[in-house]
Design an enzyme around this catalytic site. Sequence first.
Site, PDB file in Angstrom:
ATOM      1  N   TYR A   9       2.867  38.382  47.848  1.00 35.67           N
ATOM      2  CA  TYR A   9       1.982  39.525  48.086  1.00 35.67           C
ATOM      3  C   TYR A   9       2.799  40.704  48.585  1.00 35.67           C
ATOM      4  O   TYR A   9       3.811  40.529  49.249  1.00 35.67           O
ATOM      5  CB  TYR A   9       0.850  39.200  49.072  1.00 35.67           C
ATOM      6  N   PRO A  10       2.353  41.909  48.228  1.00 34.65           N
ATOM      7  CA  PRO A  10       3.021  43.098  48.749  1.00 34.65           C
ATOM      8  C   PRO A  10       2.373  43.545  50.050  1.00 34.65           C
ATOM      9  O   PRO A  10       1.205  43.231  50.298  1.00 34.65           O
ATOM     10  CB  PRO A  10       2.793  44.131  47.642  1.00 34.65           C
ATOM     11  N   HIS A  36       7.266  38.053  65.813  1.00 35.82           N
ATOM     12  CA  HIS A  36       7.060  37.680  64.401  1.00 35.82           C
ATOM     13  C   HIS A  36       8.059  36.586  63.984  1.00 35.82           C
ATOM     14  O   HIS A  36       7.688  35.569  63.393  1.00 35.82           O
ATOM     15  CB  HIS A  36       7.233  38.930  63.525  1.00 35.82           C
TER      16      HIS A  36
HETATM   17  C1  VOV Z   1       9.044  31.491  57.156  1.00 36.48           C
HETATM   18  C2  VOV Z   1       8.635  32.384  57.948  1.00 36.48           C
HETATM   19  C3  VOV Z   1       9.220  33.701  58.381  1.00 36.48           C
HETATM   20  C4  VOV Z   1      10.311  33.943  59.189  1.00 36.48           C
HETATM   21  C5  VOV Z   1      11.259  32.932  59.794  1.00 36.48           C
HETATM   22  C6  VOV Z   1      10.419  35.378  59.337  1.00 36.48           C
HETATM   23  C7  VOV Z   1      11.393  36.012  60.122  1.00 36.48           C
HETATM   24  C8  VOV Z   1      11.597  37.388  60.051  1.00 36.48           C
HETATM   25  C9  VOV Z   1      12.627  38.086  60.787  1.00 36.48           C
HETATM   26  C10 VOV Z   1      13.589  37.426  61.767  1.00 36.48           C
HETATM   27  C11 VOV Z   1      12.558  39.407  60.433  1.00 36.48           C
HETATM   28  C12 VOV Z   1      13.420  40.567  60.965  1.00 36.48           C
HETATM   29  C13 VOV Z   1      14.826  40.523  60.569  1.00 36.48           C
HETATM   30  C14 VOV Z   1      15.035  40.297  59.112  1.00 36.48           C
HETATM   31  O1  VOV Z   1      15.390  39.155  58.787  1.00 36.48           O
HETATM   32  O2  VOV Z   1      14.805  41.209  58.319  1.00 36.48           O
HETATM   33  C15 VOV Z   1      11.514  39.532  59.447  1.00 36.48           C
HETATM   34  C16 VOV Z   1      11.215  40.711  58.798  1.00 36.48           C
HETATM   35  C17 VOV Z   1      10.062  40.842  58.038  1.00 36.48           C
HETATM   36  N1  VOV Z   1       9.088  39.886  57.780  1.00 36.48           N
HETATM   37 FE1  VOV Z   1       9.183  37.965  58.314  1.00 36.48          FE
HETATM   38  N2  VOV Z   1       9.412  35.982  58.608  1.00 36.48           N
HETATM   39  C18 VOV Z   1       8.640  35.000  58.038  1.00 36.48           C
HETATM   40  C19 VOV Z   1       7.483  35.133  57.266  1.00 36.48           C
HETATM   41  C20 VOV Z   1       6.949  36.377  57.009  1.00 36.48           C
HETATM   42  C21 VOV Z   1       5.641  36.594  56.451  1.00 36.48           C
HETATM   43  C22 VOV Z   1       4.626  35.519  56.123  1.00 36.48           C
HETATM   44  C23 VOV Z   1       5.457  37.942  56.306  1.00 36.48           C
HETATM   45  C24 VOV Z   1       4.211  38.645  55.845  1.00 36.48           C
HETATM   46  C25 VOV Z   1       3.424  39.125  57.083  1.00 36.48           C
HETATM   47  C26 VOV Z   1       2.042  38.545  57.207  1.00 36.48           C
HETATM   48  O3  VOV Z   1       1.442  38.709  58.281  1.00 36.48           O
HETATM   49  O4  VOV Z   1       1.496  37.953  56.251  1.00 36.48           O
HETATM   50  C27 VOV Z   1       6.668  38.575  56.717  1.00 36.48           C
HETATM   51  C28 VOV Z   1       6.897  39.931  56.644  1.00 36.48           C
HETATM   52  C29 VOV Z   1       8.097  40.483  57.057  1.00 36.48           C
HETATM   53  C30 VOV Z   1       8.451  41.850  56.804  1.00 36.48           C
HETATM   54  C31 VOV Z   1       7.611  42.841  56.023  1.00 36.48           C
HETATM   55  C32 VOV Z   1       9.663  42.077  57.395  1.00 36.48           C
HETATM   56  C33 VOV Z   1      10.440  43.407  57.421  1.00 36.48           C
HETATM   57  C34 VOV Z   1       9.836  44.234  58.517  1.00 36.48           C
HETATM   58  C35 VOV Z   1      10.511  45.510  58.864  1.00 36.48           C
HETATM   59  O5  VOV Z   1       9.806  46.368  59.440  1.00 36.48           O
HETATM   60  O6  VOV Z   1      11.682  45.684  58.552  1.00 36.48           O
HETATM   61  N3  VOV Z   1       7.530  37.615  57.179  1.00 36.48           N
HETATM   62  N4  VOV Z   1      10.909  38.299  59.274  1.00 36.48           N
END
Ligand code: VOV
Length: 249
Positions: free
Chosen positions: A145-146, A172
């Site tokens: 999903y976006p 998060h």
């Molecule tokens: C398996 C699960 C999981 C894990 C471990 C995880 C971890 C992390 C880390 C540590 C970081 C930051 C550093 C990096 O690594 O970039 C991120 C970054 C990010 N994430 Fe995440 N995310 C997950 C999962 C995960 C999900 C399910 C979603 C959708 C949100 C939801 O509500 O549906 C998401 C979104 C994002 C996004 C859009 C970003 C970039 C945001 C920004 O503003 O730059 N993410 N995410």
Amino acid sequence: MSEAAITLDGWYCLHDFRTINWPAWKSISTEEREQILAEFHAMIEKWEQTEAKEQGSHVIYSIVGQKADIMFMLLRPTMQELNEIENAFNKTRLAEFTIPTYSYVSVVELSNYMAGESDGDPYENPHVRSRLYPTLPKAAHVCFYPMDKRRQGEDNWYMLSMDDRRSLMRSHGMIGRSYAGKVKQIITGSVGFDDWEWGVTLFADDVLQFKKLVYEMRFDEVSARYGEFGSFYVGNILDPTGLSRYFHA
Ligand code: VOV
């Protein structure tokens, strides 16, 4: 102005969704279908060679529901290569039996919210490289999903300080980490490339883990307050054998 996040950018990414014109596909002879599939499998073999050389990666999933029938997710070092693959597929006979339904263009992205102090060029760090240039998991299920980060009134992600954003992203990341071994995420950035700011692609062998993870994140501030989401696509893996079964009329 708030301090911008610094991103590390990896392989370019195309999510290509197609619907199959089943009546047209079923109307041709078995022999013709076999020839068409042989051409298609030859193209996939080339993709597999690219993946074996670690110069890109791909997965193919059958999408559940009516938004699309099939999804190709492709990673390549350049946008040109992605476009060439897309055009090459469009010139195959199989493409004549598909209808493009949705696509998403982005680039594998890591942000510096969680980055620790480390010397040297991050692009030379093996752990960072494995995340920027990943071989996509061949997990049983995918969820794509976006999404955007909200910019409305008091809830403007882009007006928050770096410290506030870092602390929200830490929470998060903690939730995400509790799904280690169950869900693998690939975040692709699409600012300037497509209609949303990120593509979220999740891989799992237990499809229910998508619902559990996404639901749990909804209660976390960064998603609850700042997350805006597009359409969800969920699918089942199509490996080469699965593909043959899939197209068997
Ligand atoms: C398996 C699960 C999981 C894990 C471990 C995880 C971890 C992390 C880390 C540590 C970081 C930051 C550093 C990096 O690594 O970039 C991120 C970054 C990010 N994430 Fe995440 N995310 C997950 C999962 C995960 C999900 C399910 C979603 C959708 C949100 C939801 O509500 O549906 C998401 C979104 C994002 C996004 C859009 C970003 C970039 C945001 C920004 O503003 O730059 N993410 N995410």
